[in-house]
Design an enzyme around this catalytic site. Structure first.
Site, short mmCIF file in Angstrom:
data_model
loop_
_atom_site.label_atom_id
_atom_site.label_comp_id
_atom_site.label_asym_id
_atom_site.label_seq_id
_atom_site.Cartn_x
_atom_site.Cartn_y
_atom_site.Cartn_z
N ARG A 102 0.82 -1.22 0.00
CA ARG A 102 0.00 0.00 0.00
C ARG A 102 0.85 1.27 0.00
O ARG A 102 0.53 2.23 0.69
CB ARG A 102 -0.95 0.03 1.21
CG ARG A 102 -2.08 -0.96 1.15
CD ARG A 102 -3.33 -0.35 0.52
NE ARG A 102 -4.34 -1.37 0.30
CZ ARG A 102 -5.46 -1.49 1.02
NH1 ARG A 102 -5.72 -0.62 1.95
NH2 ARG A 102 -6.29 -2.43 0.76
N ARG A 104 -4.05 6.53 0.30
CA ARG A 104 -4.62 7.74 0.90
C ARG A 104 -3.71 8.52 1.82
O ARG A 104 -3.98 9.67 2.14
CB ARG A 104 -5.91 7.38 1.63
CG ARG A 104 -7.07 7.13 0.69
CD ARG A 104 -8.15 6.34 1.35
NE ARG A 104 -7.66 5.01 1.70
CZ ARG A 104 -8.41 4.05 2.23
NH1 ARG A 104 -9.67 4.28 2.51
NH2 ARG A 104 -7.89 2.87 2.49
N ARG A 120 -7.08 10.94 -6.95
CA ARG A 120 -8.27 10.12 -6.66
C ARG A 120 -9.53 10.98 -6.78
O ARG A 120 -10.53 10.52 -7.34
CB ARG A 120 -8.12 9.55 -5.24
CG ARG A 120 -9.34 8.98 -4.60
CD ARG A 120 -9.53 7.53 -5.01
NE ARG A 120 -10.40 6.86 -4.07
CZ ARG A 120 -11.72 7.02 -4.02
NH1 ARG A 120 -12.31 7.83 -4.86
NH2 ARG A 120 -12.43 6.37 -3.13
N ASP A 158 -6.50 -3.46 -7.72
CA ASP A 158 -7.04 -4.06 -6.50
C ASP A 158 -7.29 -5.54 -6.71
O ASP A 158 -7.59 -5.96 -7.84
CB ASP A 158 -8.32 -3.36 -6.07
CG ASP A 158 -8.64 -3.67 -4.62
OD1 ASP A 158 -8.12 -2.97 -3.74
OD2 ASP A 158 -9.38 -4.64 -4.37
N TYR A 170 -14.43 -12.39 -0.04
CA TYR A 170 -15.23 -11.23 -0.44
C TYR A 170 -16.37 -11.64 -1.37
O TYR A 170 -17.47 -11.11 -1.31
CB TYR A 170 -14.35 -10.18 -1.14
CG TYR A 170 -13.35 -9.53 -0.21
CD1 TYR A 170 -13.72 -8.46 0.60
CD2 TYR A 170 -12.04 -9.97 -0.13
CE1 TYR A 170 -12.82 -7.86 1.46
CE2 TYR A 170 -11.12 -9.38 0.73
CZ TYR A 170 -11.51 -8.33 1.52
OH TYR A 170 -10.62 -7.76 2.37
O1 CP3 Z 1 0.08 0.35 -3.22
C1 CP3 Z 1 -0.29 -0.84 -3.35
O2 CP3 Z 1 -0.07 -1.72 -2.51
C2 CP3 Z 1 -0.97 -1.23 -4.65
C3 CP3 Z 1 -2.39 -1.18 -4.73
C4 CP3 Z 1 -3.27 -2.10 -3.88
C5 CP3 Z 1 -4.54 -1.66 -3.39
N1 CP3 Z 1 -5.16 -2.74 -2.82
C6 CP3 Z 1 -5.10 -0.32 -3.55
C7 CP3 Z 1 -6.26 0.10 -2.76
C8 CP3 Z 1 -3.10 -3.43 -3.51
C9 CP3 Z 1 -1.91 -4.35 -3.71
C10 CP3 Z 1 -4.31 -3.84 -2.84
C11 CP3 Z 1 -4.55 -5.21 -2.35
C12 CP3 Z 1 -5.78 -5.50 -1.61
N2 CP3 Z 1 -7.04 -5.00 -1.80
C13 CP3 Z 1 -5.86 -6.49 -0.59
C14 CP3 Z 1 -4.73 -7.38 -0.13
C15 CP3 Z 1 -3.74 -6.71 0.73
C16 CP3 Z 1 -4.28 -6.11 2.00
O3 CP3 Z 1 -4.17 -4.88 2.12
O4 CP3 Z 1 -4.78 -6.84 2.83
C17 CP3 Z 1 -7.20 -6.51 -0.13
C18 CP3 Z 1 -7.76 -7.40 0.95
C19 CP3 Z 1 -7.93 -5.57 -0.93
C20 CP3 Z 1 -9.39 -5.30 -0.88
C21 CP3 Z 1 -9.71 -3.89 -0.59
N3 CP3 Z 1 -9.41 -2.83 -1.40
C22 CP3 Z 1 -10.42 -3.39 0.53
C23 CP3 Z 1 -10.93 -4.24 1.69
C24 CP3 Z 1 -10.51 -2.01 0.35
C25 CP3 Z 1 -11.28 -1.02 1.20
C26 CP3 Z 1 -10.67 -0.82 2.52
C27 CP3 Z 1 -9.75 0.34 2.49
O5 CP3 Z 1 -8.58 0.20 2.90
O6 CP3 Z 1 -10.23 1.40 2.08
C28 CP3 Z 1 -9.83 -1.66 -0.84
C29 CP3 Z 1 -9.67 -0.30 -1.42
C30 CP3 Z 1 -8.31 0.13 -1.82
N4 CP3 Z 1 -7.41 -0.62 -2.52
C31 CP3 Z 1 -7.73 1.41 -1.59
C32 CP3 Z 1 -6.45 1.39 -2.17
C33 CP3 Z 1 -5.47 2.53 -2.26
C34 CP3 Z 1 -8.43 2.59 -0.92
C35 CP3 Z 1 -9.43 3.11 -1.87
C36 CP3 Z 1 -9.64 4.62 -1.86
O7 CP3 Z 1 -8.77 5.36 -2.37
O8 CP3 Z 1 -10.71 5.02 -1.39
#
Ligand code: CP3
Length: 344
Positions: A25, A29, A38, A75, A151
């Site tokens: 990550r 944000r 975004r 994602d 999910y």
């Molecule tokens: O920078 C990076 O690591 C690359 C991008 C990336 C994102 N998600 C962007 C993202 C990666 C590799 C992921 C993986 C991901 N997504 C996982 C596995 C790793 C982990 O963190 O456990 C999982 C379980 C998800 C599913 C997911 N995506 C959820 C549950 C959520 C919402 C919760 C949250 O943190 O907001 C997301 C959204 C998400 N994916 C965001 C980002 C930057 C936030 C979205 C936003 O900008 O509003």
């Protein structure tokens, strides 16, 4: 001097005084430049499916912190979206999709061509690889079948995803069918990322924790092994990293998987155990508690130095034990990178 990235050289067995560093990550944000783009993109999915924006977001943390690897901005839930489970991100609540109910759903998934729907992701990979200097690696990724399935089965996040094992006991064929489809689609998705320019790939099994052994073996370890083998058949030289979060000493089983090259360790794992039991077999990556980077200061510095010392004589990639949270101060990240660059 080679221009091959430090990150890839670790997977060839090289040991560095200051290991390569990237963060889960790392785009997101906590960065004001991410929040700005975004807002311009509209929804999170619009951002993921716009190759210009997504590649820009991928590069943001590289520019700011000069990290050794970029991770594709996308994602893990883009796969269910491409399988036809309409995905939306509800502000403040996280992802929502239509839950999987029965075999009809699985048959529909099987017939979908995910690569067609995910074309913008491969464009993002190609654009990003072109923009990145040669000495920086680009990491592609996908969710592991079990984590993505949690999910898909629940229609969104659940408090304790391991409770979904009940459906494994009660509807074994349905779960096996879903996992099998995810294995097949994930293999083509990862191969397409590599063909578009990804130098390595990571599989996130965020919800592998809390599963009893036979279930863990059936829904996480064996499916990941199938994916590793199939990807390696086409791309034998591309490193594959597994991040099985929360599995404790079962991480040893993942280290034995054919085709896996690296294991990401989570913040709850004893890094001393990982050094003694994993590092001789695979590249170990990560371990630092992301909340230490929120706190910053001496505790963060000591935490980072402990890992650097412990892994100073084996191939190691510096990273966190899970992703950055939005409250992370970017200046703490900059300080952390400085410490890693100092080495031991
Ligand atoms: O920078 C990076 O690591 C690359 C991008 C990336 C994102 N998600 C962007 C993202 C990666 C590799 C992921 C993986 C991901 N997504 C996982 C596995 C790793 C982990 O963190 O456990 C999982 C379980 C998800 C599913 C997911 N995506 C959820 C549950 C959520 C919402 C919760 C949250 O943190 O907001 C997301 C959204 C998400 N994916 C965001 C980002 C930057 C936030 C979205 C936003 O900008 O509003």
């Amino acid at each position: 001097m080679t221009s091959r990235s430090k990150f890839l050289r670790v997977f060839e067995g090289e040991v560095f005084e200051a290991p390569p560093v990237w963060f889960m990550r790392q785009a997101g944000r906590y960065l004001p430049e991410y929040r700005a783009l975004r807002a311009k993109a509209g929804s999170f999915l619009d951002l993921c499916f716009n190759p210009d924006f997504a590649s820009e977001v991928t590069l943001q943390p590289i520019r700011r912190f000069d990290l050794d690897a970029a991770i594709l901005f996308a994602d893990i839930l883009l796969i269910p979206h491409a399988l036809g489970q309409r995905l939306s991100f509800v502000e403040g609540e996280g992802p929502r999709l239509e839950p999987v109910v029965d075999f009809k759903d699985i048959d529909a998934f099987r017939s979908r061509d995910v690569l067609k729907d995910l074309t913008p992701v491969f464009e993002t990979v190609a654009k990003t690889r072109e923009a990145l200097p040669e000495d920086k690696a680009l990491i592609g990724f996908a969710g592991a079948p079990w984590t993505v399935a949690t999910y898909m089965l629940a229609g969104g996040p659940t408090k304790d995803p391991s409770l979904l094992r009940r459906r494994f006991y009660e509807e074994r064929e349905l779960i096996d069918g879903l996992i099998d489809v995810l294995v097949e689609k994930t293999v083509s998705y990862l191969c397409a990322q590599i063909e578009a320019g990804a130098d390595a790939v990571q599989l996130f099994d965020t919800w592998a924790g809390g599963l009893p052994w036979p279930v863990l073996d059936a829904v996480s370890i064996r499916p990941l092994e199938k994916i590793c083998r199939a990807v390696k058949e086409k791309h034998p030289d591309t490193p594959i990293i597994l991040f099985p979060k929360g599995v404790g000493e079962k991480a040893g089983e993942y280290a034995l998987l054919q085709g896996g090259d690296g294991i990401g360790i989570d913040y709850a794992m004893d890094p001393g155990w990982a050094r003694a039991n994993l590092a001789e077999r695979v590249v170990v990556q990560g371990g630092l508690d992301p909340l230490l980077v929120v706190a910053g200061g001496k505790d963060m510095e000591n935490g980072a130095r402990t890992l650097l010392k412990l892994f100073h004589d084996v191939p190691y990639v510096f990273n966190l034990g899970h992703g950055f949270i939005p409250e992370t101060p970017p200046e703490n990240v900059a300080r952390l990178v400085e410490i890693v660059r100092e080495g031991v």
